[in-house]
Each structure stands twice: as structure tokens, then as C-alpha cells.
Design an enzyme around this catalytic site. Structure first.
Site, PDB file in Angstrom:
ATOM      1  N   PRO A  90       0.815  -1.221   0.000  1.00 33.62           N
ATOM      2  CG  PRO A  90      -0.313  -1.271   2.041  1.00 33.62           C
ATOM      3  CD  PRO A  90       0.580  -2.078   1.170  1.00 33.62           C
ATOM      4  CD  GLU A 117       1.341  -6.111  11.193  1.00 30.26           C
ATOM      5  OE1 GLU A 117       1.273  -4.881  11.070  1.00 30.26           O
ATOM      6  OE2 GLU A 117       0.346  -6.851  11.224  1.00 30.26           O
ATOM      7  NE  ARG A 155      -8.034  -4.736 -20.073  1.00 32.53           N
ATOM      8  CZ  ARG A 155      -7.995  -3.435 -20.344  1.00 32.53           C
ATOM      9  NH1 ARG A 155      -7.121  -2.658 -19.747  1.00 32.53           N
ATOM     10  NH2 ARG A 155      -8.835  -2.916 -21.199  1.00 32.53           N
ATOM     11  CG  ASP A 170     -10.999  -1.064 -22.762  1.00 31.69           C
ATOM     12  OD1 ASP A 170     -12.122  -1.478 -23.044  1.00 31.69           O
ATOM     13  OD2 ASP A 170      -9.976  -1.741 -22.746  1.00 31.69           O
TER      14      ASP A 170
HETATM   15  N1  ADE Z   1      -0.774  -5.373   0.094  1.00 36.07           N
HETATM   16  C1  ADE Z   1      -1.657  -5.046   1.054  1.00 36.07           C
HETATM   17  N2  ADE Z   1      -2.441  -4.021   0.662  1.00 36.07           N
HETATM   18  C2  ADE Z   1      -2.035  -3.696  -0.614  1.00 36.07           C
HETATM   19  C3  ADE Z   1      -2.451  -2.730  -1.563  1.00 36.07           C
HETATM   20  N3  ADE Z   1      -3.429  -1.852  -1.313  1.00 36.07           N
HETATM   21  N4  ADE Z   1      -1.814  -2.678  -2.744  1.00 36.07           N
HETATM   22  C4  ADE Z   1      -0.803  -3.542  -3.005  1.00 36.07           C
HETATM   23  N5  ADE Z   1      -0.376  -4.474  -2.153  1.00 36.07           N
HETATM   24  C5  ADE Z   1      -0.979  -4.568  -0.963  1.00 36.07           C
END
Ligand code: ADE
Length: 228
Positions: A90, A117, A155, A170
């Protein structure tokens, strides 16, 4: 086989991606060699009788962290000069159409998906080239995110989409959402398909579709128009 792009995914849960790799358009692309996908279990590179892949974080705190040794060994097994190593996180850059298009130019992506984690920072500092996020939310592990990346990138690999699945109209091509689609019957429960689509006039149809894309985008996602 003229495989354009190969993905090697390193994960604790390869089975989560088996359906991605053998179904639908991605399954067909793997079948006809346009892309290659290897699914690898990180545990295969873990040592010791318990094949431990994770351990407690130094400094304390909840959860477990993936250990550096198995990750380094696994990545080094697949990495060559033409490889880009991507860690799903994330914290990473957001997956967009332009990033998917850019990654589709690569020859080989090793995708690392974390769990718990996260992974030891030394892996990220030393051997990961790019970090990619699929959105501002946290998944229980990065394997599903890896599946999303494989799908979105594939794609844009030449030959993966057939003519009937062209990229041109698209959503997000030209920063516009997609136009409405209709199929038979021409009237269903009193709801009619717009006349223009039944007219057979290709130019009018194309104008109508482009206008619907603009209207829909300014209504639902006006911020996309300002980046045009
Ligand atoms: N691993 C955990 N959450 C994630 C996300 N939002 N994007 C990519 N990998 C992740």
C-alpha cells in the site's frame, strides 16, 4: 513461442492465483504463449525444520515480518539483467492505466507479495526496484494485488486482447470512462436501446459513444477531464 512478458510471483499463497492464470483472457494468453506466469511458494526457499518464512519484528509490536533470507534467495533465483522486481504494497505508486502500460513494456517482472506486517526493509532497500499499490486500503496479503497487477498489465501486452476486446474504447483510454453497452433484445421490459445504435451509421454511433463517454466522465469523475 513469442512470449512478450513473463511474470514470476513469489508468495506464500500461490493457489490464490491459480484461477487468474488459467481462466478467461489471461488464461488464453498464457495458453497461447503471449505471457508467461510462474507461481512460486516462498516456503520453498525457507530453511530449518519448520521452514519459517516470518519472525517477530525487532523493536516489538504486533504481527510478524517476512524474513530477508528466503526472499533474497527466491528473488535471486529468478532475477536477470532484464528483470524488474516489484513489491506489492500500500506504500507503493498507484496502479493506473499509464503504469500498467509502462510495465507491459518490460520483459520480466518478479512480483513479491507480502503478508502479515510486511517484509524486512532490507529486501525493499536492496533488491526491490519498484513498489506498486492497487489502492488506498490494506489487503490481508499482497497476492490478490499481484493478480490485479498481472491482469491490468497483461491487457497492454500485444496479442493478449483479441480484436473484439480492443483497448480503444475502454474506460480510461483518453482519460474517459467507457460508453454504455447494449445487446439484444432491442426492447426489454419497455426499455429501449437508443435508436442510433440500431441505425447502422458508424459515424453517428461513434459520435454518440464519444459524447456519452464525455458526459459520463464529467458527471461521475470530473477530475479525470482536468488531467487530459
Ligand atoms: N498489500 C496489502 N495491501 C495492498 C495494496 N493496497 N496494494 C498492493 N499491495 C498490498
Amino acid at each position: 513461442m513469442d512470449t512478450h512478458l513473463t511474470f514470476d510471483v513469489i508468495t506464500l499463497f500461490p493457489a490464490l492465483l491459480e484461477g487468474v492464470v488459467d481462466q478467461s483472457i489471461i488464461g488464453r494468453a498464457v495458453g497461447n504463449g503471449k505471457i508467461g506466469v510462474g507461481l512460486h511458494n516462498l516456503r520453498d526457499w525457507a530453511d530449518g525444520p519448520h521452514k519459517m518464512t516470518d519472525d517477530r519484528p525487532f523493536g516489538g509490536g504486533a504481527g510478524m515480518v517476512l524474513k530477508p533470507e528466503p526472499l533474497f534467495k527466491a528473488i535471486e533465483k529468478f532475477r536477470s539483467e532484464t528483470t524488474t522486481v516489484v513489491y506489492m504494497s500500500p506504500d507503493g505508486e498507484n496502479l493506473t492505466t499509464s503504469l500498467a502500460r509502462e510495465l507491459a513494456q518490460e520483459k520480466h517482472l518478479v512480483i513479491v507479495s507480502g503478508h502479515y506486517e510486511g517484509i524486512d526493509q532490507r529486501v525493499r532497500d536492496q533488491i526491490v526496484d519498484r513498489e506498486v499499490s492497487i489502492g488506498d486500503y490494506v489487503l490481508t496479503n499482497g497476492t490478490l494485488a499481484a493478480g490485479v497487477l498481472i491482469d491490468a498489465v497483461s491487457r497492454f501486452v500485444p496479442g493478449v486482447l483479441g480484436k473484439e476486446e480492443s483497448l480503444e474504447q475502454d474506460a480510461f483510454s483518453d482519460n474517459l470512462l467507457g460508453h454504455p453497452q447494449y445487446t439484444r433484445p432491442a426492447e426489454f421490459r419497455g426499455m429501449k436501446v437508443p435508436d442510433v445504435l440500431l441505425s447502422g451509421h458508424h459515424e453517428s454511433i461513434s459520435d454518440w459513444r464519444q459524447q456519452r463517454r464525455k458526459d459520463k466522465t464529467s458527471h461521475l469523475r470530473p477530475e479525470l477531464l482536468s488531467t487530459n
